[in-house]
Design an enzyme around this catalytic site. Structure first.
Site, PDB file in Angstrom:
ATOM      1  N   ASP A   1      -8.536  -6.864  -4.457  1.00  0.00           N
ATOM      2  CA  ASP A   1      -8.165  -5.528  -3.986  1.00  0.00           C
ATOM      3  C   ASP A   1      -8.738  -4.491  -4.949  1.00  0.00           C
ATOM      4  OD1 ASP A   1      -6.956  -3.181  -3.167  1.00  0.00           O
ATOM      5  OD2 ASP A   1      -4.929  -4.026  -3.072  1.00  0.00           O
TER       6      ASP A   1
ATOM      7  N   HIS B   1      -7.883  -5.389  -0.083  1.00  0.00           N
ATOM      8  CA  HIS B   1      -6.582  -4.737   0.036  1.00  0.00           C
ATOM      9  C   HIS B   1      -5.796  -5.248   1.245  1.00  0.00           C
ATOM     10  CE1 HIS B   1      -3.601  -1.628  -0.435  1.00  0.00           C
ATOM     11  NE2 HIS B   1      -3.879  -1.104   0.728  1.00  0.00           N
TER      12      HIS B   1
ATOM     13  N   SER C   1       0.836  -1.198   0.000  1.00  0.00           N
ATOM     14  CA  SER C   1       0.000   0.000   0.000  1.00  0.00           C
ATOM     15  C   SER C   1       0.881   1.262   0.000  1.00  0.00           C
ATOM     16  CB  SER C   1      -0.923  -0.045   1.224  1.00  0.00           C
ATOM     17  OG  SER C   1      -1.985   0.841   1.080  1.00  0.00           O
TER      18      SER C   1
END
Lengths: 397, 210
Positions: A336, A369, A170
């Site tokens: 995701d 995610h 991320s």
């Protein structure tokens, strides 16, 4: 529970502990004095700078086995030790430790709190030595590249010339890509996970919702809440709740909660948290406030919004990696939707265009995610295999 | 700890044939590289630091663990992202017939590589002709081992078809090798009309004309 989330964290012991961590972290710290300023993208030579960090394992004699872990938006440097505020295990103990894919018996693992964070590295909750009060919004706007510059200063301080691997998911993955672009000769291998080379319009939009929730809280006080012994707890909790949804997936939410009710037989015909999913989100919001600073959340989300690696290279992402000799392993997750596989593919295609040594896998997971933080055996197998092969090539024992 | 990873299995003599066409230190892209057997062979025997593309996670992971740089993807979507002349050789082994746009794939191979090596099953082989003629059924052979309803082979072609396509995309045929069912070459001088009947598969080496 009532209709609105209850946040009594200002007075709670963990809330106080979290605020102490900003200036007196339970971590190693590297201090950089006024004579050694950090140049920021905002055009400021920032000083003084403190970087708080954790290390695991031992640096070898050649200083060639260092792995830098870059943490995500709401992460911190406590990768594989008990968290000083929450008392919970480190956020990536499943990945990092003796015999784990990032094996601390073989590698020297470093993770620093990012610039703008609130766990000891200089951020808006840190005390500004010039005023004796928290920086708040006096802190210049921070970018991903600034975060990486601060990490590079730490790596210099540790006497490490070249990192064996830089890895993160991320926002951490953004830092990995920035490392590879800014310091190609210092990154032997790079593992950007569930990330993108630029933040999408949808993601900027979600971040704006979170920021507006914080700034709409009267307890925010124009960013000067710490001086007023206040915390915009409700605003920060709502920001976290909204963001948390984006870290999951519809199938994961459905599997975990469905339409199950929370401690009741039927709906109450009111606005209490009837559904388990509501109760869960409120809990996420409240517990987040106890360990995180609202202004830090503003600064970090902004840093992600501003991230556009290609923008620094005439809009051509491949130029960011021109001539790179770094070995890349790009990883995405099928469910995701915050950083979808297409984002990772764009990075891979740019690396292909730059003739880089790149591997890429899209791992099947329905956990959204957050999958990069969870028990995903395929992720561990990929990271372990890539690192072992890279270690052989680098000649690590 | 180095994993023991198998090199080219005996059944894939066609891969050994390809390996013998690759020079020391060449830049190689293997499209549809499977578990990386050819790329590992090339690294050991030819000092090649090759790249690969494969659709399956398990295959990519085996490759990555073996120190190869392999991207999960496919010939249709990923070849367009490589720069012109990025490779000395681009290999497409037994995959062309499963691509969505074989013509585009071949065009990209010739753009990104100085040479393209392509092998494919020959749909005009006499056994296939015989199965359709005699039984009126979709053929199932050793080289095309799928039933009609589960086959990934959506663009099967014959040796004659391929020769024609090569001409259309501006390729010069450097070598055309008719192969037997085990991938062993027939005489290279076999005329196309005969090879198109006798050879269950074929291997072509192409370069771009210009």
């Amino acid at each position: 529970m009532g209709n609105v989330i209850e946040t009594e964290t200002v007075k709670s012991s963990s809330g106080m502990q979290a605020r102490r961590e900003a200036d007196q972290p339970n971590s190693l710290v590297a201090q950089f004095s006024a004579s050694d300023p950090l140049p920021l993208d905002a055009g400021v030579a920032f000083q003084p700078l403190t970087v708080a960090y954790q290390t695991y394992g031992a640096l070898n004699a050649d200083k060639s086995n260092a792995v830098l872990i870059c943490h995500a938006l709401t992460g911190d440097q406590h990768v594989a030790n008990t968290h000083p505020v929450t008392g919970k295990p480190g956020w990536w103990e499943i990945m990092v430790g003796p015999g784990k894919p990032i094996d601390t018996d073989r590698y020297f693992v470093i993770c620093s709190n990012v610039l703008g964070g609130c766990l000891g590295t200089t951020g808006p909750a840190s005390t500004n030595p010039a005023t004796g009060e928290a920086y708040g919004l006096e802190l210049p706007i921070i970018t991903i590249r600034d975060m990486v510059r601060a990490q590079a200063k730490l790596i210099d301080r540790l006497g490490i010339d070249s990192l064996f691997c830089v890895i993160g998911g991320s926002m951490g993955g953004m830092q990995v890509l920035q490392w590879a672009a800014s310091y190609p000769d210092r990154v032997f291998s790079a593992i950007p996970i569930a990330t993108a080379a630029r933040h999408s319009a949808q993601n900027i939009a979600f971040h704006e919702v979170g920021r507006q929730a914080i700034m709409a809280d009267p307890e925010w006080h124009g960013g000067r809440y710490l001086a007023r012994q206040a915390i915009p707890a409700k605003g920060l909790a709502v920001a976290r709740m909204a963001a948390h949804i984006t870290y999951l997936s519809e199938p994961a939410l459905q599997r975990k909660f469905g339409r199950e009710l929370q401690d009741r037989e039927r709906v109450t015909f009111g606005f209490d948290a009837d559904f388990q999913v509501e109760s869960y989100l409120r809990h996420q919001g409240v517990s987040f406030v106890e360990r995180f600073d609202a202004n830090s959340y503003l600064y970090m989300t902004r840093a992600m919004d501003y991230f556009d690696l290609a923008g620094d290279h005439g809009g051509v992402l491949a130029r960011s990696f021109a001539g790179t000799r770094t070995r890349f392993c790009v990883i995405s997750f099928s469910s995701d939707w915050l950083f979808p596989t297409i984002d990772s593919r764009q990075t891979v295609h740019a690396l292909n265009a730059a003739n880089a040594a790149v591997s890429f896998v899209e791992l099947a997971s329905d956990k959204g995610h957050d999958a990069f933080l969870l028990d995903e055996p395929e992720l561990f197998a990929t990271v372990r295999g890539f690192l072992e092969a890279a270690a052989r090539i680098r000649g690590l024992a | 700890m180095a994993r023991q990873i198998p090199l080219i299995p005996e059944a894939r003599v066609d891969l050994l044939l390809i390996a013998d066409m690759i020079e020391q230190g060449a830049r190689v892209l293997d499209v549809g590289c499977g578990d990386g057997a050819l790329l590992r062979h090339l690294r050991l025997q030819r000092g090649v630091e090759g790249r690969g593309v494969d659709m399956s996670w398990a295959n990519v992971n085996t490759c990555v663990a073996g120190g190869l740089s392999v991207v999960q993807g496919n010939a249709d979507h990923d070849l367009g992202t490589y720069p012109d002349q990025a490779f000395d050789v681009v290999i497409l082994s037994q995959t062309l017939q499963a691509t969505a746009n074989p013509r585009d794939v071949l065009t990209h191979m010739l753009r990104i590589g100085k040479r393209a090596i392509v092998s494919f099953p020959n749909f005009a082989h006499w056994r296939i002709r015989w199965q359709i003629l005699a039984w009126g059924r979709m053929p199932v052979t050793e080289t095309i081992g799928y039933r009609w309803y589960d086959t990934p082979n959506i663009h099967l072609c014959t040796i004659r078809d391929f020769v024609e396509l090569a001409g259309e995309v501006g390729a010069r045929i450097e070598r055309a090798l008719p192969l037997d069912r085990l991938g062993r070459p027939f005489r290279e001088t076999l005329p196309v009309s005969i090879a198109n009947i006798m050879a269950p598969q074929a291997l072509f080496v192409l370069t771009k004309t210009s």
